[in-house]
Design a protein around this motif. Structure first.
Motif, PDB file in Angstrom:
ATOM      1  N   ALA A 192     -10.703   5.291   9.548  1.00 34.34           N
ATOM      2  CA  ALA A 192     -11.157   4.599   8.156  1.00 34.34           C
ATOM      3  C   ALA A 192      -9.877   5.153   7.221  1.00 34.34           C
ATOM      4  O   ALA A 192      -9.373   6.323   7.321  1.00 34.34           O
ATOM      5  CB  ALA A 192     -12.234   5.833   7.702  1.00 34.34           C
ATOM      6  N   TYR A 193      -9.721   4.371   6.134  1.00 36.20           N
ATOM      7  CA  TYR A 193      -8.718   4.587   5.284  1.00 36.20           C
ATOM      8  C   TYR A 193      -9.193   4.129   4.042  1.00 36.20           C
ATOM      9  O   TYR A 193      -9.742   3.156   3.697  1.00 36.20           O
ATOM     10  CB  TYR A 193      -7.378   3.981   5.700  1.00 36.20           C
ATOM     11  CG  TYR A 193      -6.164   4.037   4.647  1.00 36.20           C
ATOM     12  CD1 TYR A 193      -5.457   5.343   4.639  1.00 36.20           C
ATOM     13  CD2 TYR A 193      -5.803   3.275   3.873  1.00 36.20           C
ATOM     14  CE1 TYR A 193      -4.594   5.399   3.759  1.00 36.20           C
ATOM     15  CE2 TYR A 193      -4.767   3.353   2.951  1.00 36.20           C
ATOM     16  CZ  TYR A 193      -4.297   4.637   2.997  1.00 36.20           C
ATOM     17  OH  TYR A 193      -3.145   4.865   2.280  1.00 36.20           O
ATOM     18  N   GLU A 194      -8.821   4.821   2.827  1.00 29.37           N
ATOM     19  CA  GLU A 194      -9.107   4.762   1.437  1.00 29.37           C
ATOM     20  C   GLU A 194      -8.045   4.417   0.618  1.00 29.37           C
ATOM     21  O   GLU A 194      -7.102   5.492   0.730  1.00 29.37           O
ATOM     22  CB  GLU A 194     -10.186   5.670   0.928  1.00 29.37           C
ATOM     23  CG  GLU A 194     -10.654   5.619  -0.645  1.00 29.37           C
ATOM     24  CD  GLU A 194     -11.386   6.338  -1.021  1.00 29.37           C
ATOM     25  OE1 GLU A 194     -11.981   6.314  -2.274  1.00 29.37           O
ATOM     26  OE2 GLU A 194     -12.011   7.295  -0.435  1.00 29.37           O
ATOM     27  N   GLY A 195      -7.438   3.403   0.348  1.00 28.22           N
ATOM     28  CA  GLY A 195      -6.452   3.098  -0.616  1.00 28.22           C
ATOM     29  C   GLY A 195      -6.330   3.856  -1.712  1.00 28.22           C
ATOM     30  O   GLY A 195      -7.326   3.968  -2.523  1.00 28.22           O
ATOM     31  N   ASP A 196      -5.157   4.003  -2.418  1.00 29.61           N
ATOM     32  CA  ASP A 196      -4.978   4.809  -3.705  1.00 29.61           C
ATOM     33  C   ASP A 196      -4.054   3.807  -4.594  1.00 29.61           C
ATOM     34  O   ASP A 196      -3.428   2.888  -4.082  1.00 29.61           O
ATOM     35  CB  ASP A 196      -4.410   5.972  -3.583  1.00 29.61           C
ATOM     36  CG  ASP A 196      -4.669   7.053  -4.630  1.00 29.61           C
ATOM     37  OD1 ASP A 196      -5.439   6.304  -5.662  1.00 29.61           O
ATOM     38  OD2 ASP A 196      -4.231   8.136  -4.638  1.00 29.61           O
ATOM     39  N   ALA A 197      -3.977   4.064  -6.070  1.00 28.67           N
ATOM     40  CA  ALA A 197      -3.426   3.204  -6.863  1.00 28.67           C
ATOM     41  C   ALA A 197      -1.936   3.269  -6.382  1.00 28.67           C
ATOM     42  O   ALA A 197      -1.361   4.322  -5.863  1.00 28.67           O
ATOM     43  CB  ALA A 197      -3.403   3.777  -8.273  1.00 28.67           C
ATOM     44  N   ALA A 198      -1.172   2.493  -6.356  1.00 28.04           N
ATOM     45  CA  ALA A 198       0.296   2.088  -5.920  1.00 28.04           C
ATOM     46  C   ALA A 198       1.306   1.182  -7.095  1.00 28.04           C
ATOM     47  O   ALA A 198       0.809   0.516  -7.631  1.00 28.04           O
ATOM     48  CB  ALA A 198       0.215   1.342  -4.651  1.00 28.04           C
ATOM     49  N   LEU A 199       2.498   1.575  -6.851  1.00 30.27           N
ATOM     50  CA  LEU A 199       3.514   0.865  -7.585  1.00 30.27           C
ATOM     51  C   LEU A 199       4.277   0.180  -6.640  1.00 30.27           C
ATOM     52  O   LEU A 199       4.637   0.309  -5.582  1.00 30.27           O
ATOM     53  CB  LEU A 199       4.413   2.033  -8.274  1.00 30.27           C
ATOM     54  CG  LEU A 199       3.953   2.743  -9.569  1.00 30.27           C
ATOM     55  CD1 LEU A 199       4.838   3.606  -9.944  1.00 30.27           C
ATOM     56  CD2 LEU A 199       3.767   1.497 -10.797  1.00 30.27           C
ATOM     57  N   THR A 231       1.357   1.381   3.037  1.00 22.60           N
ATOM     58  CA  THR A 231       2.027   1.419   4.357  1.00 22.60           C
ATOM     59  C   THR A 231       1.403   2.386   5.163  1.00 22.60           C
ATOM     60  O   THR A 231       0.956   2.523   6.352  1.00 22.60           O
ATOM     61  CB  THR A 231       3.456   1.692   4.483  1.00 22.60           C
ATOM     62  OG1 THR A 231       3.796   2.869   3.836  1.00 22.60           O
ATOM     63  CG2 THR A 231       3.991   0.418   3.811  1.00 22.60           C
ATOM     64  N   ASP A 232       0.411   3.398   4.783  1.00 23.81           N
ATOM     65  CA  ASP A 232      -0.229   4.463   5.379  1.00 23.81           C
ATOM     66  C   ASP A 232      -1.599   4.117   5.910  1.00 23.81           C
ATOM     67  O   ASP A 232      -2.168   4.524   6.823  1.00 23.81           O
ATOM     68  CB  ASP A 232      -0.673   5.689   4.690  1.00 23.81           C
ATOM     69  CG  ASP A 232       0.761   6.606   4.250  1.00 23.81           C
ATOM     70  OD1 ASP A 232       1.568   6.363   4.761  1.00 23.81           O
ATOM     71  OD2 ASP A 232       0.677   7.382   3.315  1.00 23.81           O
ATOM     72  N   SER A 233      -1.939   2.694   5.383  1.00 23.95           N
ATOM     73  CA  SER A 233      -2.996   2.067   6.330  1.00 23.95           C
ATOM     74  C   SER A 233      -2.870   1.528   7.450  1.00 23.95           C
ATOM     75  O   SER A 233      -1.716   1.086   7.774  1.00 23.95           O
ATOM     76  CB  SER A 233      -3.445   0.716   5.088  1.00 23.95           C
ATOM     77  OG  SER A 233      -4.408   0.000   6.097  1.00 23.95           O
ATOM     78  N   PRO A 234      -3.940   2.147   8.405  1.00 20.76           N
ATOM     79  CA  PRO A 234      -3.625   1.492   9.798  1.00 20.76           C
ATOM     80  C   PRO A 234      -3.498  -0.116  10.043  1.00 20.76           C
ATOM     81  O   PRO A 234      -3.142  -0.548  11.047  1.00 20.76           O
ATOM     82  CB  PRO A 234      -4.916   2.120  10.346  1.00 20.76           C
ATOM     83  CG  PRO A 234      -5.812   2.091   9.465  1.00 20.76           C
ATOM     84  CD  PRO A 234      -5.192   2.425   8.063  1.00 20.76           C
ATOM     85  N   LEU A 235      -3.892  -0.790   8.877  1.00 20.53           N
ATOM     86  CA  LEU A 235      -3.846  -2.301   8.957  1.00 20.53           C
ATOM     87  C   LEU A 235      -2.519  -2.703   8.777  1.00 20.53           C
ATOM     88  O   LEU A 235      -2.288  -3.974   9.250  1.00 20.53           O
ATOM     89  CB  LEU A 235      -4.672  -2.914   7.970  1.00 20.53           C
ATOM     90  CG  LEU A 235      -6.251  -2.396   7.963  1.00 20.53           C
ATOM     91  CD1 LEU A 235      -6.947  -3.006   6.867  1.00 20.53           C
ATOM     92  CD2 LEU A 235      -6.863  -2.508   9.306  1.00 20.53           C
TER      93      LEU A 235
END
Length: 254
Positions: A192-199, A231-235
């Motif tokens: 499981a992965y929860e994304g955060d705000a990104a630039l 990029t930290d997302s496993p997808l």
């Protein structure tokens, strides 16, 4: 997703950048341009390859209304070098889980439609600056995006080159929708992965050349760097996205 891609790709034609070059005005440009474009894009998702797309090109530049790339808008205010517009903009992100073995068991992430406001400022011999804010009006992600960009103009013989630099801030809801893994979608090797705000920074160059009075050849290459929040997302198995667009357009007479 693949059934919708030709429609979205038709909006990706790059001469169709959001901003006009600093020396351009609506009266200087053809109202309608029709043509054909070929698009090659890298997908950041694991085991997912996007095919080369060849699709129609449509561009419109009116006194107030316009269609430029992903964006269609209406100029609310135009005073000298300043332009304030309201716009809607297609978002072609996402995937069909069936297109990648690694995504099996995931819910599809669908394209969406954003609406927002853009403020542009044309500076002769420097370029066009723009800031915009947009929100997902179809509530696919429920997210927002802020963008600041600069587009310049360099002439070399019969060629025009439009370099562009952009920085996009994407909200946590937007990043999580397209790159997150929900608890019910998690598997061994796909946590499981929860994304955060990104630039997301982007560099691009558009090259155009007229072929006679009405034909125009153009090509664009764009490169986007993906930050750790994505990029930290496993997808995701790449830290960048590159797109190449080549096309031919015909300006219709008034």
């Amino acid at each position: 997703m693949r059934t919708a891609l030709p429609l979205l790709a038709a909006l990706l034609a790059a001469p169709l950048a959001h901003a006009r070059p600093a020396d351009a005005a609506p009266a200087d440009e053809p109202r309608w341009t029709l043509g054909l474009i070929a698009i090659e894009r890298d997908a950041p998702y694991r085991q997912l390859d996007e095919d080369l797309l060849v699709v129609p090109l449509v561009r419109f530049e009116g006194e107030r209304a316009y269609l430029r790339g992903l964006r269609g808008g209406f100029r609310l205010v135009e005073r000298g070098p300043l332009e304030l517009s309201a716009f809607v903009q297609a978002r072609g992100d996402g995937y069909e889980a069936a297109d990648s073995p690694y995504l099996a068991g995931m819910d599809d992430r669908r394209f969406s439609l954003d609406a927002g406001m853009a403020l542009g400022w044309r500076v002769p011999r420097v370029g066009q600056f723009e800031v915009s804010v947009a929100t997902d009006v179809l509530d696919r992600s429920g997210g927002q995006e802020l963008e600041a960009s600069w587009t310049g103009l360099v002439r070399a013989g019969q060629w025009r080159f439009l370099p562009s630099v952009a920085l996009r801030w994407q909200s946590s809801d937007l990043v999580d929708y397209y790159y997150g893994v929900r608890p019910g979608e998690a598997l061994p090797g796909r946590p499981a992965y929860e994304g955060d705000a990104a630039l997301l920074p982007e560099l691009s160059v558009l090259a155009t050349r007229r072929l006679g009075e009405r034909w125009q050849l153009f090509a664009r290459i764009g490169h986007t760097w993906l930050p750790g929040e994505i990029t930290d997302s496993p997808l995701v198995d790449d830290d960048r996205r590159t797109s190449v667009i080549v096309g031919l357009g015909y300006a219709l007479g008034d």
